[in-house]
Design a protein around this motif. Structure first.
Motif, PDB file in Angstrom:
ATOM      1  N   THR A 255      84.366 -52.527 -13.399  1.00 48.07           N
ATOM      2  CA  THR A 255      83.512 -51.474 -12.751  1.00 48.07           C
ATOM      3  C   THR A 255      84.351 -50.286 -12.571  1.00 48.07           C
ATOM      4  O   THR A 255      83.871 -48.950 -12.928  1.00 48.07           O
ATOM      5  N   CYS A 256      85.385 -50.375 -12.073  1.00 45.46           N
ATOM      6  CA  CYS A 256      86.529 -49.370 -11.896  1.00 45.46           C
ATOM      7  C   CYS A 256      87.098 -48.828 -13.352  1.00 45.46           C
ATOM      8  O   CYS A 256      86.864 -47.450 -13.303  1.00 45.46           O
ATOM      9  N   ARG A 257      87.182 -49.595 -14.084  1.00 44.26           N
ATOM     10  CA  ARG A 257      87.582 -49.047 -15.575  1.00 44.26           C
ATOM     11  C   ARG A 257      86.490 -48.119 -16.089  1.00 44.26           C
ATOM     12  O   ARG A 257      86.749 -47.057 -16.591  1.00 44.26           O
TER      13      ARG A 257
ATOM     14  N   HIS B 248      86.999 -59.787  -8.007  1.00 46.03           N
ATOM     15  CA  HIS B 248      88.059 -58.899  -8.618  1.00 46.03           C
ATOM     16  C   HIS B 248      87.923 -58.490  -9.870  1.00 46.03           C
ATOM     17  O   HIS B 248      87.952 -57.223 -10.142  1.00 46.03           O
ATOM     18  N   ARG B 249      87.772 -59.629 -10.653  1.00 46.49           N
ATOM     19  CA  ARG B 249      87.634 -59.116 -12.280  1.00 46.49           C
ATOM     20  C   ARG B 249      86.345 -58.223 -12.566  1.00 46.49           C
ATOM     21  O   ARG B 249      86.271 -57.342 -13.480  1.00 46.49           O
TER      22      ARG B 249
ATOM     23  N   PRO C 142      99.443 -58.578 -16.403  1.00 48.73           N
ATOM     24  CA  PRO C 142      99.459 -59.749 -17.218  1.00 48.73           C
ATOM     25  C   PRO C 142      98.116 -60.498 -17.263  1.00 48.73           C
ATOM     26  O   PRO C 142      97.323 -60.765 -18.231  1.00 48.73           O
ATOM     27  N   TYR C 143      97.276 -60.239 -16.012  1.00 44.74           N
ATOM     28  CA  TYR C 143      96.047 -60.877 -15.694  1.00 44.74           C
ATOM     29  C   TYR C 143      94.806 -60.208 -16.732  1.00 44.74           C
ATOM     30  O   TYR C 143      93.896 -60.921 -16.879  1.00 44.74           O
TER      31      TYR C 143
ATOM     32  N   ILE D  92      93.391 -52.904  -7.448  1.00 42.95           N
ATOM     33  CA  ILE D  92      92.623 -52.742  -8.841  1.00 42.95           C
ATOM     34  C   ILE D  92      92.120 -51.291  -8.879  1.00 42.95           C
ATOM     35  O   ILE D  92      92.229 -50.679 -10.072  1.00 42.95           O
ATOM     36  N   TYR D  93      91.742 -50.790  -7.727  1.00 44.23           N
ATOM     37  CA  TYR D  93      91.041 -49.499  -7.718  1.00 44.23           C
ATOM     38  C   TYR D  93      92.216 -48.373  -8.281  1.00 44.23           C
ATOM     39  O   TYR D  93      92.012 -47.588  -8.833  1.00 44.23           O
ATOM     40  N   VAL D  94      93.213 -48.547  -7.393  1.00 39.92           N
ATOM     41  CA  VAL D  94      94.357 -47.614  -7.533  1.00 39.92           C
ATOM     42  C   VAL D  94      94.963 -47.692  -8.897  1.00 39.92           C
ATOM     43  O   VAL D  94      95.307 -46.715  -9.492  1.00 39.92           O
TER      44      VAL D  94
END
Length: 447
Positions: free
Chosen positions: A33-35, A27-28, A13-14, A106-108
């Motif tokens: 970055t992770c994506r 975090h955002r 949802p976020y 977020i990474y996982v």
């Protein structure tokens, strides 16, 4: 040019435009970055690699070069070691001291967006679960010996607990480590099975029996694997996560320096159990995400596929199935977010005590959510969902991940039982502490 509208359930949802109390700007930014890195290194190639049954040899080195392996470690990161090795930032400029468990989540989650646990598991599992026992419980000398090469990706490690006759029943481990006559080595004999990443690992943080029966006789050793006399390893073919390097290890009089002992003899069970908490939380996150991939893929298919003169989405029974999946998926995700947020606020001791049982419960629920979402996705794809290519490829592949979600890290029934036992234990202790406090005479003090 406007961005495409995301399919319902395709992101948490976020990320679907809804406000959240959990995520700050750090975090955002980390999510973006992770994506970007996952899209560069992993996501486009998953189908090809899964079909081939392996990942490229250079995938690990690519993750290492991008400094994209360190986020596998539990938060807070080993800051002193990282800075000693010249690592001050993670990708995107995230300072290592600012990394918390929401960054882990977020990474996982972003790696699992590939819709498969295999390729990401091929590069992450070893460092995620094999290195922490050394960092948390190993002596300074032991860390000096192994941590630099492992943190920088020059060498690889795995966690080796499970055996042919001891899976979730950790206390039944039979692999022995007996000191040599000169007291300089442990001589290790036994077998380990279903060891993820084992086939590529130079070392294993291994559960061994140094004492008598039961949990009190267990210890942990850093055991050399690749190119070590007495060690034989072979790949195990499994139904899902076929690219993650699942391995059978045989140990025949393997000489391990006594200095490779993690902590002290007899402490192995405690180390294993604490390590499981990080493993089970990350399993919950990744399994929730591949459930999301399966559900959103089915949702998209049902809006396009026509049968009996209308799209599948116009059929009430189809909407009913999707709704039940969505309810369980999002409820589980909200639960994971809450636990992860708690991890950013509690000390490690308090988190292990208060969240250990609940994390086991979240891990068990993750498998149940995946079973519902993946089974529904296959069913709604019809014949396509039974095919390893074409429109149903994603649903079919994720369906094969169900056993790998419900068994490793503690099988489902064991997790359900463990969760309740832990909750009862905490309740009884708090009740006893309260009764003791109430019995203390008013005005008394403890010297």
């Amino acid at each position: 040019m406007s961005k495409p509208i995301p399919v319902p359930f395709s992101d948490p949802p976020y990320l679907m435009g809804l406000p959240s109390a959990y995520y700050n700007e750090s975090h955002r930014k980390w999510q973006k970055t992770c994506r970007a890195l996952a899209d560069e290194l992993l996501v486009p190639y998953v189908s090809e690699w899964e079909a081939a049954g392996d990942v490229p040899e250079d995938l690990y080195s690519k993750f290492t070069a991008a400094n994209f392996l360190i986020p596998n470690l539990s938060a807070p990161l080993p800051i002193k070691w990282l800075k000693k090795l010249g690592i001050h930032e993670l990708p995107g400029g995230l300072k290592v001291e600012d990394f918390d468990y929401l960054h882990t989540l977020i990474y996982v989650d972003e790696l699992a967006r590939s819709g498969s646990l295999g390729p990401s598991g091929a590069v992450t599992v070893g460092m995620a679960f094999g290195l922490p026992p050394i960092l948390k419980f190993g002596s300074q000398a032991l860390q000096e010996k192994f941590v630099p090469e492992l943190l920088t990706g020059k060498k690889r490690i795995c966690i080796a607990v499970t055996e042919p006759s001891a899976g979730s029943d950790v206390a039944n481990i039979a692999t022995t480590a007996v000191k040599s006559k000169d007291g300089k080595h442990y001589i290790v004999n036994g077998t380990k099975k279903w060891i993820t990443n084992g086939i590529w690992s130079h070392y294993a943080s291994m559960a061994v029996r140094t004492g008598g029966d039961g949990a009190a006789g267990l210890s942990m050793l850093v055991v050399p694997l690749l190119d070590t006399p007495g060690v034989t390893m072979r790949r195990i073919k499994v139904g899902g996560q076929v690219t993650s390097g699942t391995t059978f290890i045989e140990l025949d009089d393997v000489k391990v320096p006594v200095e490779n002992l993690i902590g002290q003899e007899g402490q192995g069970m405690k180390f294993i159990m604490q390590n499981f908490n990080h493993e089970r939380l990350t399993i919950s996150i990744s399994v929730n995400r591949i459930s999301r991939v399966a559900l959103s893929d089915a949702f998209d298919y049902c809006m396009k596929r026509e049968a009996f003169g209308k799209t599948l989405m116009e059929q009430p029974v189809v909407r009913h199935r999707l709704a039940k999946c969505g309810a369980d998926l999002e409820a589980h995700w909200a639960w994971i977010e809450q636990y992860t947020y708690c991890m950013t606020k509690l000390s490690e001791t308090d988190a292990n005590r208060e969240l250990g049982g609940l994390t086991a419960l979240a891990k068990a629920q993750a498998g149940r959510v995946l079973e519902l979402c993946a089974s529904t996705a296959v069913l709604l794809h019809g014949g396509n969902g039974y095919t390893k290519s074409g429109q149903g490829e994603v649903a079919e592949r994720i369906f094969r991940e169900i056993p790998g979600a419900r068994i490793p890290g503690g099988s489902e029934d064991v997790m359900l039982d463990l969760a309740v036992r832990q909750l009862v234990k905490n309740f009884q202790k708090k009740k006893k502490d309260l009764e003791t406090e109430m019995e203390r005479p008013a005005g008394s003090s403890k010297l």
